[in-house]
Design a protein around this motif. Structure first.
Motif, PDB file in Angstrom:
ATOM      1  N   HIS A   1       0.853  -1.189   0.000  1.00  8.15           N
ATOM      2  CA  HIS A   1       0.000   0.000   0.000  1.00  8.15           C
ATOM      3  C   HIS A   1       0.885   1.235   0.000  1.00  8.15           C
ATOM      4  CE1 HIS A   1      -3.691   2.243   0.692  1.00  8.15           C
ATOM      5  NE2 HIS A   1      -2.998   2.978   1.543  1.00  8.15           N
TER       6      HIS A   1
ATOM      7  N   ASP B   1      -3.016   8.707   2.235  1.00 10.84           N
ATOM      8  CA  ASP B   1      -4.393   8.987   2.606  1.00 10.84           C
ATOM      9  C   ASP B   1      -4.902  10.176   1.803  1.00 10.84           C
ATOM     10  OD1 ASP B   1      -4.106   6.984   4.412  1.00 10.84           O
ATOM     11  OD2 ASP B   1      -4.077   8.265   6.190  1.00 10.84           O
TER      12      ASP B   1
ATOM     13  N   ASP C   1      -8.197   5.938   3.250  1.00 16.04           N
ATOM     14  CA  ASP C   1      -6.999   5.369   2.640  1.00 16.04           C
ATOM     15  C   ASP C   1      -7.302   4.399   1.508  1.00 16.04           C
ATOM     16  OD1 ASP C   1      -7.982   3.211   3.968  1.00 16.04           O
ATOM     17  OD2 ASP C   1      -6.199   2.879   5.206  1.00 16.04           O
TER      18      ASP C   1
ATOM     19  N   CYS D   1      -9.249   9.331  -5.057  1.00 14.90           N
ATOM     20  CA  CYS D   1      -9.951   8.835  -3.876  1.00 14.90           C
ATOM     21  C   CYS D   1     -11.356   8.449  -4.300  1.00 14.90           C
ATOM     22  CB  CYS D   1      -9.991   9.912  -2.801  1.00 14.90           C
ATOM     23  SG  CYS D   1     -11.016   9.460  -1.388  1.00 14.90           S
TER      24      CYS D   1
END
Ligand SMILES: [Zn+2]
Length: 112
Positions: free
Chosen positions: A2, A6, A13, A24
């Motif tokens: 990962h 964020d 996240d 996002c």
């Protein structure tokens, strides 16, 4: 692994990268690596929100008093080859033609 940061907007996240932009899915925010959340350090921005980098040239957007100098820094003064201040995204350092070793607030500067 990962590696996406964020989301700077909503803090979730679930973000992903298409190689150019981070996205996002939760709030739809997209941003470029190198922005604050992705770059690992604060991003220095001028009065218009444009990122400033080491070595950039900026223009003073209003007359500024300079501490220790009787000469004000005039609106329109070009500051070349700026230096970023570590851990302080609100200031940059640079020299004008007349005054050396200036520390200037980025909100009074515009990228040249
Ligand atoms: Zn988000």
């Amino acid at each position: 692994m990962h590696t996406s940061p964020d989301c700077p907007d909503c803090g979730k996240d679930n973000t992903w990268s298409d190689g150019t932009l981070f996205s996002c899915p939760d709030c739809g925010h997209e941003w470029a690596p190198g922005d604050a959340a992705a770059g690992g350090g604060p991003v220095v921005r001028d009065c218009n929100g444009n990122p400033l980098e080491q070595g950039d040239s900026v223009v003073v957007i209003k007359d500024l008093k300079v501490r220790g100098s009787s000469v004000p820094l005039k609106q329109g003064t070009m500051i070349r080859n700026i230096r970023l201040v570590a851990d302080d995204p609100e200031h940059i350092e640079g020299h004008s033609d007349r005054i050396r070793d200036l520390v200037l607030k980025t909100c009074f500067l515009r990228k040249a």
